[in-house]
Design a protein around this motif. Structure first.
Motif, short mmCIF file in Angstrom:
data_model
loop_
_atom_site.label_atom_id
_atom_site.label_comp_id
_atom_site.label_asym_id
_atom_site.label_seq_id
_atom_site.Cartn_x
_atom_site.Cartn_y
_atom_site.Cartn_z
N GLY A 74 1.09 -0.97 -0.06
CA GLY A 74 -0.19 0.20 0.29
C GLY A 74 1.10 1.37 0.04
N HIS A 75 1.67 1.53 1.10
CA HIS A 75 2.70 2.08 0.85
C HIS A 75 3.29 2.25 -0.56
CE1 HIS A 75 6.80 4.95 2.14
NE2 HIS A 75 7.11 3.78 1.35
N PHE A 76 3.85 1.40 -1.26
CA PHE A 76 4.27 2.14 -2.47
C PHE A 76 3.38 2.29 -3.26
CE2 PHE A 76 7.50 -0.32 -0.69
CZ PHE A 76 8.98 -0.12 -0.59
N SER A 77 1.68 1.83 -3.48
CA SER A 77 1.06 2.01 -4.44
C SER A 77 1.03 3.48 -4.16
CB SER A 77 -0.49 1.28 -4.43
OG SER A 77 0.53 -0.08 -4.81
N ASN A 78 0.71 3.72 -2.72
CA ASN A 78 0.43 5.29 -2.14
C ASN A 78 1.59 6.23 -3.82
OD1 ASN A 78 -1.82 7.42 -0.55
ND2 ASN A 78 0.67 7.51 0.69
N MET A 79 2.66 6.18 -3.05
CA MET A 79 3.54 6.80 -4.17
C MET A 79 3.81 7.06 -5.31
SD MET A 79 7.11 6.39 -1.50
CE MET A 79 6.91 4.51 -2.10
N ALA A 80 2.98 5.60 -5.62
CA ALA A 80 2.58 6.10 -7.30
C ALA A 80 1.40 6.25 -7.35
CB ALA A 80 2.47 4.29 -7.82
N ARG A 81 0.60 6.32 -7.03
CA ARG A 81 -0.12 7.37 -6.85
C ARG A 81 -0.21 8.77 -6.70
NH1 ARG A 81 -3.56 9.95 -3.85
NH2 ARG A 81 -2.55 8.90 -2.10
N LEU A 82 0.71 9.31 -5.98
CA LEU A 82 0.91 10.63 -5.89
C LEU A 82 2.13 10.79 -7.02
CD1 LEU A 82 0.93 10.56 -1.79
CD2 LEU A 82 -0.52 11.86 -3.39
N ALA A 83 3.01 10.12 -7.34
CA ALA A 83 3.81 10.54 -8.51
C ALA A 83 2.83 11.04 -9.20
CB ALA A 83 5.25 9.19 -8.64
N ALA A 84 1.86 10.47 -9.59
CA ALA A 84 1.18 10.11 -10.96
C ALA A 84 0.57 11.05 -11.42
CB ALA A 84 0.28 8.68 -11.17
N GLU A 85 -0.19 11.76 -9.84
CA GLU A 85 -0.92 13.03 -10.04
C GLU A 85 0.11 14.32 -9.71
OE1 GLU A 85 -3.27 12.42 -6.10
OE2 GLU A 85 -4.05 10.69 -7.25
N LYS A 86 1.03 14.15 -10.13
CA LYS A 86 2.72 15.04 -10.11
C LYS A 86 2.72 15.92 -8.92
CE LYS A 86 3.18 14.49 -14.28
NZ LYS A 86 4.29 13.93 -15.06
N LYS A 87 1.91 15.18 -8.02
CA LYS A 87 1.81 15.42 -6.61
C LYS A 87 2.97 15.44 -5.36
CE LYS A 87 -2.46 16.10 -5.67
NZ LYS A 87 -4.12 15.43 -4.74
N LEU A 88 3.99 14.18 -5.54
CA LEU A 88 5.27 13.54 -4.65
C LEU A 88 5.41 13.36 -5.78
CD1 LEU A 88 6.25 12.19 -2.98
CD2 LEU A 88 5.45 10.10 -3.94
N VAL A 89 6.96 14.26 -6.28
CA VAL A 89 8.39 14.65 -6.89
C VAL A 89 9.42 13.60 -6.48
CG1 VAL A 89 9.80 16.29 -7.83
CG2 VAL A 89 7.72 17.47 -7.35
N MET A 90 9.44 13.12 -5.61
CA MET A 90 11.00 12.25 -5.36
C MET A 90 10.10 11.82 -3.86
SD MET A 90 14.68 12.87 -5.85
CE MET A 90 15.66 12.56 -4.29
N MET A 113 -1.57 14.47 2.33
CA MET A 113 -0.93 13.79 1.33
C MET A 113 -0.28 12.19 1.88
SD MET A 113 0.41 15.85 -1.38
CE MET A 113 0.28 17.72 -1.02
N VAL A 114 0.50 12.93 3.20
CA VAL A 114 1.33 11.78 3.64
C VAL A 114 0.15 10.99 4.86
CG1 VAL A 114 2.87 11.08 5.65
CG2 VAL A 114 3.62 12.94 3.56
N ALA A 115 -0.91 11.19 5.33
CA ALA A 115 -2.00 10.72 5.51
C ALA A 115 -2.32 9.89 4.94
CB ALA A 115 -2.95 11.94 6.50
N THR A 116 -1.91 9.36 3.77
CA THR A 116 -2.79 8.75 3.14
C THR A 116 -2.27 7.61 3.07
OG1 THR A 116 -1.70 9.57 0.94
CG2 THR A 116 -4.19 10.80 1.46
N ASP A 117 -0.44 7.61 3.73
CA ASP A 117 0.35 6.58 3.88
C ASP A 117 0.12 5.40 4.21
OD1 ASP A 117 2.98 4.85 3.47
OD2 ASP A 117 3.22 6.28 1.95
N PRO A 118 -0.28 4.56 4.32
CA PRO A 118 -0.70 2.95 4.93
C PRO A 118 0.77 2.69 5.68
CG PRO A 118 -1.05 2.34 2.77
CD PRO A 118 -0.15 3.55 3.05
N VAL A 119 1.96 3.12 6.08
CA VAL A 119 2.35 3.26 7.22
C VAL A 119 2.97 4.51 7.97
CG1 VAL A 119 4.56 2.03 5.66
CG2 VAL A 119 4.60 4.75 5.79
N ILE A 120 2.12 5.21 7.52
CA ILE A 120 1.74 6.45 8.26
C ILE A 120 0.33 5.64 9.28
CG2 ILE A 120 0.91 8.64 8.75
CD1 ILE A 120 4.17 8.55 8.00
#
Length: 153
Positions: free
Chosen positions: A72-88, A115-122
């Motif tokens: 879920g953590h990796f999927s969340n990062m991929a989603r945010l990156a695809a939305e151009k919200k997560l740069v790196m 955005m961070v609050a959507t991450d399962p590790v958080i």
């Protein structure tokens, strides 16, 4: 001795000519369309929020639930990156409990917190986040596009 002095003078002359040629070189080509698309200011920079992920209070034990949480953590990062919200994003070495970073394309820490609050590790307390404002190159906005062109998996 005069040979060494002459050699030194010739070297200084050559270095001076190289510096003059370098100074006379035209500046890099400014691309206003690209700068605008990346949100760049006149310096080619923009504001971001830099997040440090640190070990949290609730380490999940090894097993299926932990695996699912990290998927879920990796999927969340991929989603945010695809939305151009997560740069790196990327892992750290774990020194002093620092486990990873995020760089978000926003100047607003509260927006980054959402955005961070959507991450399962958080959500699961595996990690906690520390937030910092960052002013950096707008070219970072291109990292994910370039990365997708150079990764094999």
């Amino acid at each position: 001795m005069w040979k060494q002095t002459l050699l030194g003078a010739l070297m200084l002359c050559a270095l001076g000519q190289a510096a003059a040629q370098q100074a006379a070189a035209p500046p890099p080509q400014y691309d206003s369309v690209l700068a605008s698309s990346l949100g760049a200011d006149e310096r080619g920079m923009r504001p971001y929020v830099f997040v440090i992920l640190k070990t949290g209070p609730s380490k999940m034990p090894e097993g299926a639930e932990r695996t699912k949480m990290f998927q879920g953590h990796f999927s969340n990062m991929a989603r945010l990156a695809a939305e151009k919200k997560l740069v790196m994003a990327g892992p750290l070495d774990g020194v002093d409990g620092r486990r990873g970073i995020f760089i978000f394309a926003t100047p607003d820490i509260d927006e980054a917190k959402k955005m961070v609050a959507t991450d399962p590790v958080i959500v699961n307390g595996e990690m906690v986040a520390e937030y910092h404002k960052l002013y950096g190159s707008a070219a970072l906005m291109m990292v994910n596009d370039v990365h997708n062109k150079i990764r094999k998996k």
